[in-house]
Motif scaffolding. Structure first.
Motif, PDB file in Angstrom:
ATOM      1  N   ASP A 134       0.827  -1.209   0.000  1.00 22.04           N
ATOM      2  CA  ASP A 134       0.000   0.000   0.000  1.00 22.04           C
ATOM      3  C   ASP A 134       0.861   1.259   0.000  1.00 22.04           C
ATOM      4  OD1 ASP A 134      -2.350  -1.462  -0.028  1.00 22.04           O
ATOM      5  OD2 ASP A 134      -2.677  -1.297   2.138  1.00 22.04           O
ATOM      6  N   ALA A 142       2.466   1.789  -3.425  1.00 22.97           N
ATOM      7  CA  ALA A 142       1.498   2.288  -4.410  1.00 22.97           C
ATOM      8  C   ALA A 142       1.240   3.778  -4.216  1.00 22.97           C
ATOM      9  CB  ALA A 142       0.191   1.500  -4.318  1.00 22.97           C
ATOM     10  N   ASP A 196       2.234   6.786  -6.870  1.00 21.80           N
ATOM     11  CA  ASP A 196       0.982   7.175  -7.534  1.00 21.80           C
ATOM     12  C   ASP A 196       0.527   6.141  -8.566  1.00 21.80           C
ATOM     13  OD1 ASP A 196       0.746   9.655  -6.110  1.00 21.80           O
ATOM     14  OD2 ASP A 196       2.295  10.476  -7.410  1.00 21.80           O
ATOM     15  N   GLN A 197       0.637   4.869  -8.186  1.00 21.24           N
ATOM     16  CA  GLN A 197       0.184   3.779  -9.049  1.00 21.24           C
ATOM     17  C   GLN A 197      -0.959   3.042  -8.356  1.00 21.24           C
ATOM     18  OE1 GLN A 197       1.368   3.230 -12.177  1.00 21.24           O
ATOM     19  NE2 GLN A 197       2.730   4.985 -11.890  1.00 21.24           N
ATOM     20  N   GLU A 198      -1.742   2.342  -9.146  1.00 19.78           N
ATOM     21  CA  GLU A 198      -2.829   1.562  -8.581  1.00 19.78           C
ATOM     22  C   GLU A 198      -2.245   0.416  -7.750  1.00 19.78           C
ATOM     23  OE1 GLU A 198      -2.421   1.406 -12.145  1.00 19.78           O
ATOM     24  OE2 GLU A 198      -3.254   3.413 -12.282  1.00 19.78           O
ATOM     25  N   SER A 199      -2.902   0.151  -6.645  1.00 17.32           N
ATOM     26  CA  SER A 199      -2.478  -0.940  -5.774  1.00 17.32           C
ATOM     27  C   SER A 199      -2.493  -2.272  -6.528  1.00 17.32           C
ATOM     28  CB  SER A 199      -3.387  -0.991  -4.547  1.00 17.32           C
ATOM     29  OG  SER A 199      -2.962  -1.965  -3.656  1.00 17.32           O
ATOM     30  N   ALA A 200      -3.484  -2.469  -7.376  1.00 11.86           N
ATOM     31  CA  ALA A 200      -3.596  -3.722  -8.137  1.00 11.86           C
ATOM     32  C   ALA A 200      -2.391  -3.902  -9.065  1.00 11.86           C
ATOM     33  CB  ALA A 200      -4.891  -3.730  -8.941  1.00 11.86           C
ATOM     34  N   TRP A 201      -1.906  -2.802  -9.672  1.00 11.83           N
ATOM     35  CA  TRP A 201      -0.737  -2.892 -10.550  1.00 11.83           C
ATOM     36  C   TRP A 201       0.492  -3.330  -9.763  1.00 11.83           C
ATOM     37  CZ3 TRP A 201       3.912  -0.096 -10.705  1.00 11.83           C
ATOM     38  CH2 TRP A 201       4.709  -0.342 -11.828  1.00 11.83           C
TER      39      TRP A 201
END
Length: 163
Positions: free
Chosen positions: A82, A85, A89-94
């Protein structure tokens, strides 16, 4: 002109205050930055948990390098993922979908930017813990208490009094 250019005073102040690095991870350019003040408050519990675990390792004399922290990161992987991410500034899923090599590279990038951020907290905790241990050894204080006002300990007659 030399390859090294002299920087004007204060030119890198922002970079020092907000360290950041850029790398290509899984084909995506990622700009990793240190958490800002608001983010550090929003993720305070996660940060505190990591700092506490790192402090425990430091107090055991085992906080030597990144390898000594791998178990801390593994034990708290959800928190670390977390924070990574948010920091880039990236999506947690990525972040969670990265392969082993790309994930390791992103972790190293995150740690390169955040090492001092966490080590400041660890050093404070370690110093406080060591002070508590020193102060709790036998409960003694380093000096005697002051006498109550208007009283002397020996009642010295040789000390003149003023009118």
């Amino acid at each position: 002109m030399s390859a090294v250019t002299k920087l004007e005073d204060g030119e890198q102040d922002l970079a020092v205050l907000f360290p950041g690095r850029t790398a290509t991870i899984a084909g995506r350019v990622v700009a990793m930055r240190e958490l800002n003040f608001v983010e550090s408050l929003q993720h305070g519990a996660q940060i505190a948990s990591l700092a506490e675990a790192m402090s425990a390792i430091a107090l055991q004399g085992q906080l030597d390098d990144l390898d000594s922290l791998r178990q801390v990161f593994a034990d708290r992987h959800e928190q670390v993922l977390d924070l990574i991410a948010v920091s880039c500034d990236q999506e947690s899923a990525w972040v969670r979908a990265l392969g082993a090599r790309d994930g390791e590279n992103l972790l190293l990038l995150w740690w390169a930017v955040h090492a001092y951020f966490f080590l400041r907290r660890v050093l404070t905790r370690v110093q406080l813990e060591l002070l508590r241990k020193v102060g709790a050894r036998d409960g003694r204080t380093s000096s005697r208490p002051s006498p109550k006002q208007g009283m002397t300990q020996n009642g010295s007659a040789s000390t003149p009094t003023g009118n």
